[in-house]
Enzyme design. Structure first.
Site, PDB file in Angstrom:
ATOM      1  N   GLU A 180       0.831  -1.216   0.000  1.00 43.04           N
ATOM      2  CA  GLU A 180       0.000   0.000   0.000  1.00 43.04           C
ATOM      3  C   GLU A 180       0.861   1.260   0.000  1.00 43.04           C
ATOM      4  O   GLU A 180       0.749   2.102   0.894  1.00 43.04           O
ATOM      5  CB  GLU A 180      -0.876   0.016   1.264  1.00 43.04           C
ATOM      6  CG  GLU A 180      -1.780  -1.186   1.422  1.00 43.04           C
ATOM      7  CD  GLU A 180      -2.454  -1.222   2.793  1.00 43.04           C
ATOM      8  OE1 GLU A 180      -1.953  -0.578   3.745  1.00 43.04           O
ATOM      9  OE2 GLU A 180      -3.478  -1.900   2.914  1.00 43.04           O
ATOM     10  N   PRO A 181       1.731   1.422  -0.985  1.00 44.19           N
ATOM     11  CA  PRO A 181       2.586   2.612  -0.974  1.00 44.19           C
ATOM     12  C   PRO A 181       1.810   3.880  -1.307  1.00 44.19           C
ATOM     13  O   PRO A 181       0.864   3.845  -2.095  1.00 44.19           O
ATOM     14  CB  PRO A 181       3.616   2.310  -2.073  1.00 44.19           C
ATOM     15  CG  PRO A 181       2.891   1.412  -3.019  1.00 44.19           C
ATOM     16  CD  PRO A 181       1.945   0.586  -2.183  1.00 44.19           C
TER      17      PRO A 181
ATOM     18  N   TYR B 187       5.144  18.097  11.420  1.00 44.54           N
ATOM     19  CA  TYR B 187       6.128  17.032  11.722  1.00 44.54           C
ATOM     20  C   TYR B 187       7.561  17.554  11.728  1.00 44.54           C
ATOM     21  O   TYR B 187       8.495  16.760  11.720  1.00 44.54           O
ATOM     22  CB  TYR B 187       6.062  15.918  10.667  1.00 44.54           C
ATOM     23  CG  TYR B 187       4.680  15.457  10.283  1.00 44.54           C
ATOM     24  CD1 TYR B 187       3.899  14.725  11.177  1.00 44.54           C
ATOM     25  CD2 TYR B 187       4.159  15.723   9.021  1.00 44.54           C
ATOM     26  CE1 TYR B 187       2.637  14.293  10.818  1.00 44.54           C
ATOM     27  CE2 TYR B 187       2.901  15.291   8.650  1.00 44.54           C
ATOM     28  CZ  TYR B 187       2.152  14.581   9.558  1.00 44.54           C
ATOM     29  OH  TYR B 187       0.905  14.160   9.185  1.00 44.54           O
TER      30      TYR B 187
ATOM     31  N   CYS C  18      -0.400  34.254  10.524  1.00 46.00           N
ATOM     32  CA  CYS C  18       0.036  34.801  11.802  1.00 46.00           C
ATOM     33  C   CYS C  18       0.279  33.698  12.829  1.00 46.00           C
ATOM     34  O   CYS C  18      -0.466  33.553  13.800  1.00 46.00           O
ATOM     35  CB  CYS C  18      -1.022  35.792  12.304  1.00 46.00           C
ATOM     36  SG  CYS C  18      -0.567  36.538  13.851  1.00 46.00           S
ATOM     37  N   GLU C  19       1.277  32.866  12.550  1.00 49.69           N
ATOM     38  CA  GLU C  19       1.709  31.826  13.491  1.00 49.69           C
ATOM     39  C   GLU C  19       3.196  31.606  13.261  1.00 49.69           C
ATOM     40  O   GLU C  19       3.625  31.506  12.106  1.00 49.69           O
ATOM     41  CB  GLU C  19       0.988  30.488  13.228  1.00 49.69           C
ATOM     42  CG  GLU C  19      -0.515  30.573  13.349  1.00 49.69           C
ATOM     43  CD  GLU C  19      -1.166  29.237  13.713  1.00 49.69           C
ATOM     44  OE1 GLU C  19      -0.494  28.381  14.298  1.00 49.69           O
ATOM     45  OE2 GLU C  19      -2.350  29.101  13.396  1.00 49.69           O
TER      46      GLU C  19
HETATM   47  N1  LLP Z   1      -1.347   1.920   4.562  1.00 49.38           N
HETATM   48  C1  LLP Z   1      -1.835   2.387   5.727  1.00 49.38           C
HETATM   49  C2  LLP Z   1      -2.711   1.527   6.510  1.00 49.38           C
HETATM   50  C3  LLP Z   1      -1.492   3.665   6.172  1.00 49.38           C
HETATM   51  O1  LLP Z   1      -1.958   4.100   7.330  1.00 49.38           O
HETATM   52  C4  LLP Z   1      -0.636   4.480   5.382  1.00 49.38           C
HETATM   53  C5  LLP Z   1      -0.265   5.823   5.817  1.00 49.38           C
HETATM   54  C6  LLP Z   1      -0.185   3.971   4.154  1.00 49.38           C
HETATM   55  C7  LLP Z   1      -0.547   2.678   3.784  1.00 49.38           C
HETATM   56  C8  LLP Z   1       0.710   4.761   3.238  1.00 49.38           C
HETATM   57  O2  LLP Z   1       1.942   4.985   3.802  1.00 49.38           O
HETATM   58  P1  LLP Z   1       3.126   5.651   2.927  1.00 49.38           P
HETATM   59  O3  LLP Z   1       3.530   4.668   1.854  1.00 49.38           O
HETATM   60  O4  LLP Z   1       2.609   6.893   2.328  1.00 49.38           O
HETATM   61  O5  LLP Z   1       4.210   5.899   3.919  1.00 49.38           O
HETATM   62  N2  LLP Z   1       0.711  12.658   6.887  1.00 49.38           N
HETATM   63  C9  LLP Z   1       1.963  12.025   7.220  1.00 49.38           C
HETATM   64  C10 LLP Z   1       1.968  10.546   6.882  1.00 49.38           C
HETATM   65  C11 LLP Z   1       0.813   9.769   7.451  1.00 49.38           C
HETATM   66  C12 LLP Z   1       0.824   8.317   7.093  1.00 49.38           C
HETATM   67  C13 LLP Z   1      -0.456   7.666   7.419  1.00 49.38           C
HETATM   68  N3  LLP Z   1      -0.586   6.319   6.956  1.00 49.38           N
HETATM   69  C14 LLP Z   1       3.108  12.780   6.546  1.00 49.38           C
HETATM   70  O6  LLP Z   1       2.862  13.777   5.864  1.00 49.38           O
HETATM   71  O7  LLP Z   1       4.284  12.408   6.718  1.00 49.38           O
END
Ligand code: LLP
Length: 410
Positions: free
Chosen positions: A271-272, A314, A340-341
């Site tokens: 699930e990328p 983050y 304004c932060e």
């Molecule tokens: N599968 C599940 C169950 C997830 O919760 C996520 C991401 C993914 C796949 C995809 O993960 P990725 O391949 O994108 O790393 N907003 C944060 C990242 C939150 C990730 C949430 N879950 C940021 O901007 O770094």
């Protein structure tokens, strides 16, 4: 797919200056071919086995981007009814859609069952019971995986760690075997897979390996108890190189490790999200004003924390470069927005050339969790999105307007 040609930064064959001229700033700009290449790298790495690359729609849910990924054979990893709706609209085959999330509502579960998605990644016993009940009422069988919390530390920002004990995610490892026994006896539930996702922006394969080994042991126990697992779902999480100095492993490296643990006889789901769209999208901004305060130089741009929240939320690092290459002397600079932060910044203490008012900057690798996490805070209309293919640029989301800010108000 971005490079300087005659000192002008281009994405594919289109200059960012021409995009700014045509669509204004700030704006999100994506490379179509980078997205396809990133997806193909996963699909190619998966070739030795069977399975699905399900794009994590939460990273970027623009309809044209989803459509592109669906057309190139991706499945969809969704986390809400809204994402399932978007995925279906974009043309994803429902039999390639998985549905995760700790708080699926009854309405969302019913919607997903009616849409005939591939499976639910179930995160609690209470959720399992609700799915069983709704599936019974609809006279269908729900295919499920349990999302297992393997208690592995992925060494990433604490807000995006999900596979550690004490987080809200998944079924605790110790309870997982029992969970499968219970699910297998439920009338309207068919356990078909096992799922884990330990976190995001992980630039080392070691935690993935550790989690996979734990899941493999559990999967063996479950299968020995007579429950057949058709799919192994390894989640997302491969990081990308935001700074140019932190290379992340390639999909092949990750999958080879996974195959060496599970063998190739299974179907796999990955699930990328970030590693498909992250380095394919960038935030184009313009310098509005310059100022010096104390010993600091500030560039105040027309992009702000509402457009890209990652640095604020983050303390995420995004490389920032001028769109026109210049020999101007470099000074330590904070790139900030108009909000304004004090947390409203794109980058702090960056060595950037002295730029003039009106010059363009690019906040790189903002394709994942950029536009998707943006808001209209400060009544700043959402940004346009532009997709570039070779020498063509196409608007795939219009800039919101003052009028559209009021759209749903009564
Ligand atoms: N599968 C599940 C169950 C997830 O919760 C996520 C991401 C993914 C796949 C995809 O993960 P990725 O391949 O994108 O790393 N907003 C944060 C990242 C939150 C990730 C949430 N879950 C940021 O901007 O770094």
């Amino acid at each position: 797919m971005i490079k300087y040609i005659n000192n002008e930064l281009h994405i594919e064959k289109v200059s960012f200056s021409s995009i700014a001229e045509k669509y204004g700033t700030a704006a999100y700009v994506y490379s179509k071919n980078q997205i396809i290449n990133n997806l193909h790298a996963y699909q190619k790495a998966l070739k030795p086995a069977d399975g699905l690359i399900c794009f994590a729609c939460k990273t970027n849910s623009n309809g044209q981007i989803l459509k592109l990924l669906a057309k190139h054979g991706a499945g969809a990893d969704t986390v809400s009814g809204g994402e399932i709706f978007r995925a279906l609209r974009a043309g994803f085959d429902p039999s390639k859609i998985v549905f995760a999330g700790v708080g699926k509502t009854a309405e969302e579960i019913e919607y997903a069952l009616k849409a005939k998605i591939l499976m639910f990644n179930v995160e609690s016993f209470e959720e399992l019971e609700v799915i069983n009940k709704i599936a019974g009422r609809l006279k269908v069988k729900a295919k499920i995986a349990f999302r297992i919390n393997p208690n592995v530390d992925p060494d990433t920002h604490s807000y995006i760690v999900t596979g550690k004990k004490g987080t809200k995610f998944g079924i605790p490892y110790e309870e997982a075997f029992e969970a499968y026994l219970i699910a297998s006896k439920m009338k309207n539930i068919i356990p078909v897979s096992i799922h884990t996702h330990i976190g995001s922006q992980i630039t080392d394969v070691a935690p993935f390996k550790l989690a996979a080994k734990k899941i493999k042991k559990l999967a063996d126990d479950i299968e020995n108890a007579g429950i057949k697992l058709e799919y192994i779902n390894c989640g997302g999480g491969l990081g990308i190189d935001y700074s140019g100095e932190d290379p992340a492993p390639k999909p092949k490296r990750l999958m080879d490790e996974i195959f060496s643990i599970f063998g190739k006889g299974k179907k796999f789901i990955f699930e990328p999200g970030r590693s498909i769209i992250g380095n394919a999208g960038h935030l184009l901004a313009k310098v509005i004003y310059r100022k010096i305060s104390g010993d600091k130089n500030f560039l105040i741009t027309d992009a702000a924390m509402n457009d890209l929240i990652r640095p604020t939320l983050y303390e995420a690092y995004h490389d920032i470069v001028p769109v026109k290459k210049t020999n101007a002397k470099k000074v330590k600079t904070d790139v900030v927005g108009p909000i304004c932060e004090s947390g409203d910044f794109m980058g702090k203490d960056r060595m950037l050339p002295v730029l003039d008012q009106g010059e363009l900057l690019l906040v790189k690798c903002a394709g994942a969790y950029g536009a998707a996490m943006s808001s209209e805070y400060n009544s700043r209309p959402l940004l346009p999105e532009i997709l570039v293919d070779g020498n063509k640029a196409a608007l795939i989301r219009k800039r919101a307007t003052y009028e559209s800010l009021l759209l749903n108000e009564i």
